[in-house]
Design a protein around this motif. Structure first.
Motif, PDB file in Angstrom:
ATOM      1  N   TYR A 136     -15.091 -34.083  13.342  1.00 36.80           N
ATOM      2  CA  TYR A 136     -16.073 -32.867  14.046  1.00 36.80           C
ATOM      3  C   TYR A 136     -15.799 -31.808  13.317  1.00 36.80           C
ATOM      4  O   TYR A 136     -15.248 -31.350  14.606  1.00 36.80           O
ATOM      5  CB  TYR A 136     -15.512 -33.639  16.134  1.00 36.80           C
ATOM      6  N   PRO A 137     -16.582 -31.424  12.457  1.00 38.46           N
ATOM      7  CA  PRO A 137     -16.454 -30.345  11.578  1.00 38.46           C
ATOM      8  C   PRO A 137     -16.558 -29.062  12.707  1.00 38.46           C
ATOM      9  O   PRO A 137     -16.599 -27.617  12.803  1.00 38.46           O
ATOM     10  CB  PRO A 137     -16.795 -30.430  10.835  1.00 38.46           C
ATOM     11  N   GLY A 138     -17.582 -29.095  13.565  1.00 35.10           N
ATOM     12  CA  GLY A 138     -18.503 -28.328  14.418  1.00 35.10           C
ATOM     13  C   GLY A 138     -17.346 -27.755  15.078  1.00 35.10           C
ATOM     14  O   GLY A 138     -17.548 -26.724  16.092  1.00 35.10           O
ATOM     15  N   HIS A 139     -16.532 -28.099  16.082  1.00 29.54           N
ATOM     16  CA  HIS A 139     -15.678 -28.454  17.158  1.00 29.54           C
ATOM     17  C   HIS A 139     -14.375 -27.926  16.374  1.00 29.54           C
ATOM     18  O   HIS A 139     -13.620 -28.557  18.036  1.00 29.54           O
ATOM     19  CB  HIS A 139     -15.582 -29.508  18.248  1.00 29.54           C
ATOM     20  N   ARG A 140     -13.962 -27.653  15.240  1.00 27.44           N
ATOM     21  CA  ARG A 140     -12.267 -27.669  14.966  1.00 27.44           C
ATOM     22  C   ARG A 140     -11.737 -26.260  16.072  1.00 27.44           C
ATOM     23  O   ARG A 140     -10.500 -27.633  16.346  1.00 27.44           O
ATOM     24  CB  ARG A 140     -12.709 -27.150  13.574  1.00 27.44           C
ATOM     25  N   GLY A 141     -12.541 -25.481  16.540  1.00 27.65           N
ATOM     26  CA  GLY A 141     -11.471 -24.825  17.371  1.00 27.65           C
ATOM     27  C   GLY A 141     -11.452 -25.369  18.603  1.00 27.65           C
ATOM     28  O   GLY A 141      -9.926 -25.454  19.000  1.00 27.65           O
ATOM     29  N   THR A 142     -11.888 -25.993  19.170  1.00 22.15           N
ATOM     30  CA  THR A 142     -12.072 -26.821  20.326  1.00 22.15           C
ATOM     31  C   THR A 142     -11.280 -27.705  20.744  1.00 22.15           C
ATOM     32  O   THR A 142     -10.149 -28.051  21.467  1.00 22.15           O
ATOM     33  CB  THR A 142     -13.282 -27.261  20.553  1.00 22.15           C
ATOM     34  N   LEU A 143     -11.024 -28.397  19.300  1.00 24.39           N
ATOM     35  CA  LEU A 143     -10.286 -29.804  19.529  1.00 24.39           C
ATOM     36  C   LEU A 143      -8.807 -28.923  19.171  1.00 24.39           C
ATOM     37  O   LEU A 143      -7.841 -29.569  19.632  1.00 24.39           O
ATOM     38  CB  LEU A 143     -10.255 -30.442  18.630  1.00 24.39           C
ATOM     39  N   GLY A 144      -8.047 -27.918  17.925  1.00 24.57           N
ATOM     40  CA  GLY A 144      -6.799 -27.506  18.433  1.00 24.57           C
ATOM     41  C   GLY A 144      -6.938 -26.859  19.482  1.00 24.57           C
ATOM     42  O   GLY A 144      -5.416 -27.510  20.009  1.00 24.57           O
ATOM     43  N   PHE A 145      -6.821 -26.248  20.337  1.00 26.93           N
ATOM     44  CA  PHE A 145      -6.967 -25.442  21.222  1.00 26.93           C
ATOM     45  C   PHE A 145      -6.166 -26.823  22.572  1.00 26.93           C
ATOM     46  O   PHE A 145      -5.853 -26.542  23.354  1.00 26.93           O
ATOM     47  CB  PHE A 145      -7.619 -24.650  21.838  1.00 26.93           C
ATOM     48  N   GLY A 146      -7.495 -27.931  22.074  1.00 27.16           N
ATOM     49  CA  GLY A 146      -7.477 -28.502  23.528  1.00 27.16           C
ATOM     50  C   GLY A 146      -6.361 -29.369  23.286  1.00 27.16           C
ATOM     51  O   GLY A 146      -5.437 -30.023  23.805  1.00 27.16           O
ATOM     52  N   LEU A 147      -5.995 -30.082  20.977  1.00 29.22           N
ATOM     53  CA  LEU A 147      -4.985 -30.464  21.423  1.00 29.22           C
ATOM     54  C   LEU A 147      -3.091 -29.999  22.366  1.00 29.22           C
ATOM     55  O   LEU A 147      -2.262 -30.193  22.151  1.00 29.22           O
ATOM     56  CB  LEU A 147      -4.926 -30.546  20.196  1.00 29.22           C
ATOM     57  N   ALA A 148      -3.609 -28.165  21.526  1.00 27.30           N
ATOM     58  CA  ALA A 148      -2.176 -27.920  22.294  1.00 27.30           C
ATOM     59  C   ALA A 148      -2.057 -27.893  23.517  1.00 27.30           C
ATOM     60  O   ALA A 148      -0.751 -27.704  23.548  1.00 27.30           O
ATOM     61  CB  ALA A 148      -2.269 -26.498  21.414  1.00 27.30           C
ATOM     62  N   THR A 149      -3.247 -27.754  24.814  1.00 28.33           N
ATOM     63  CA  THR A 149      -3.338 -27.685  25.872  1.00 28.33           C
ATOM     64  C   THR A 149      -2.377 -29.419  26.241  1.00 28.33           C
ATOM     65  O   THR A 149      -1.439 -28.955  27.111  1.00 28.33           O
ATOM     66  CB  THR A 149      -4.348 -26.974  26.453  1.00 28.33           C
ATOM     67  N   GLY A 150      -2.775 -30.040  25.426  1.00 27.60           N
ATOM     68  CA  GLY A 150      -2.214 -31.591  25.385  1.00 27.60           C
ATOM     69  C   GLY A 150      -1.148 -32.046  25.651  1.00 27.60           C
ATOM     70  O   GLY A 150      -0.215 -32.564  26.680  1.00 27.60           O
ATOM     71  N   LEU A 151      -0.572 -31.703  24.293  1.00 26.04           N
ATOM     72  CA  LEU A 151       1.007 -31.407  24.153  1.00 26.04           C
ATOM     73  C   LEU A 151       1.491 -30.648  24.990  1.00 26.04           C
ATOM     74  O   LEU A 151       2.590 -30.474  24.821  1.00 26.04           O
ATOM     75  CB  LEU A 151       0.887 -30.986  22.423  1.00 26.04           C
ATOM     76  N   ALA A 152       1.637 -29.617  25.603  1.00 25.25           N
ATOM     77  CA  ALA A 152       2.283 -28.330  25.841  1.00 25.25           C
ATOM     78  C   ALA A 152       2.216 -29.521  27.079  1.00 25.25           C
ATOM     79  O   ALA A 152       3.454 -29.671  27.831  1.00 25.25           O
ATOM     80  CB  ALA A 152       0.883 -27.233  25.951  1.00 25.25           C
ATOM     81  N   ALA A 153       1.254 -30.025  27.588  1.00 24.80           N
ATOM     82  CA  ALA A 153       1.181 -30.873  28.994  1.00 24.80           C
ATOM     83  C   ALA A 153       2.674 -32.006  28.561  1.00 24.80           C
ATOM     84  O   ALA A 153       3.311 -32.448  29.691  1.00 24.80           O
ATOM     85  CB  ALA A 153       0.491 -31.280  29.338  1.00 24.80           C
TER      86      ALA A 153
END
Length: 311
Positions: free
Chosen positions: A182-199
């Motif tokens: 999903y190259p058009g959503h790299r930023g969203t996926l990166g920050f989303g992954l960060a939030t999930g791993l933080a939880a």
């Protein structure tokens, strides 16, 4: 439990006292503050590859939560040895020694090794400076230097840094496959992954201080990026929001995320840890949003400048 080789003692016998200062300075290349400055600067100046820079920013936060959780899962101690006793050093370098050459907390895996691998290899992958080969060689050199400094200082066993690099590489290989899909959503996926791993880190670390602060920061960065994309969409005249499902979804995410951060500040204010997490989240949101908003056509027109929008 021994997780290293016996060559550290031999190295300590031949290493001069000034080596502690040199290694301490080298190890700063893998400190959180330095990696944050590097990634933050790249994010702000990358006007043509902002989405890729946002992905690296997200991976930085994700890596911090990953190492926080892993350290508490393994809960293995650091070596009980140092390269040079602080009393053997001149008093003038004692503050530098304490700031650069000491470490506390669990030792496995090495956070410096894991984070330098994630950040520098990600930058090598997504930046356009020099050739790809040159970028990867530079990343390998930086990671190796930081790892050797950690072992040389006596704050990690060799196994700690090897595991840190290995986990970082496996993490990147898995995440890149997802981001490239999903190259058009790299930023969203990166920050989303960060939030999930933080939880996840909140649970595995039993609500450790670092995990709490990382959760607020990651959620704020995620909200800030969604707000930036929302503003970018409106600037491109894809709105109004009520007629566009993607824009409406981003607006809802922004409202819910910011409301969560404000609730952390207001409801938990007597508990400074949670309130601080909310404050960091709002600051992260502002940091992520600001450079995108400053490049929008409508903002430029209000300033009386020619339109110039970063995509």
């Amino acid at each position: 439990m021994s997780r290293g080789l016996d060559w550290f003692d031999a190295f300590r016998e031949v290493a001069p006292e000034w080596a502690i200062v040199l290694l301490g300075l080298v190890t700063q290349l893998g400190d959180v503050w330095f990696l944050g400055v590097v990634v933050g600067t790249v994010y702000w100046v990358s006007t043509t590859r902002r989405d890729e820079a946002a992905a690296v920013f997200g991976l930085l936060l994700a890596g911090l939560s990953l190492i926080t959780g892993l350290k508490h899962v393994f809960a293995l101690p650091r070596p009980e040895r140092v390269l040079v006793e602080v009393g053997a050093l001149p008093e003038t370098v004692h503050p530098l020694y304490q700031a650069t050459a000491t470490a506390t907390g669990y030792g496995f895996p090495s956070g410096h090794a894991l984070m330098t691998t994630i950040v520098y290899v990600s930058l090598a992958e997504y930046l356009s400076v020099g050739t790809r080969r040159q970028r990867y060689l530079a990343a390998a050199g930086l990671v190796t230097a930081v790892c050797l400094s950690r072992v040389g200082l006596g704050v990690h066993y060799l196994a700690d840094v090897v595991a840190g690099v290995a986990i970082g590489l496996v993490f990147l290989l898995l995440v890149w496959r997802f981001l490239d899909r999903y190259p058009g959503h790299r930023g969203t996926l990166g920050f989303g992954l960060a939030t999930g791993l933080a939880a996840v880190a909140l649970v595995t670390s039993n609500v450790d201080l670092d995990a709490v602060l990382l959760f607020g920061t990651s959620l704020g960065a995620f909200a800030g990026w969604q707000l930036a994309l929302l503003a970018r969409g409106l600037d491109a005249r894809r709105g109004p929001i009520r007629t566009s499902r993607p824009l409406a979804a981003r607006a809802v995410v922004v409202v819910l995320s910011v409301a969560t951060l404000v609730a952390l500040i207001g409801y938990y204010w007597p508990v400074l840890l949670f309130a601080g997490s909310g404050v960091l989240g709002l600051l992260a949101a502002a940091f992520v949003t600001a450079p995108v908003l400053s490049r929008l056509e409508r903002v430029d027109s209000l300033r009386g400048r020619s339109p110039s929008r970063s995509r």
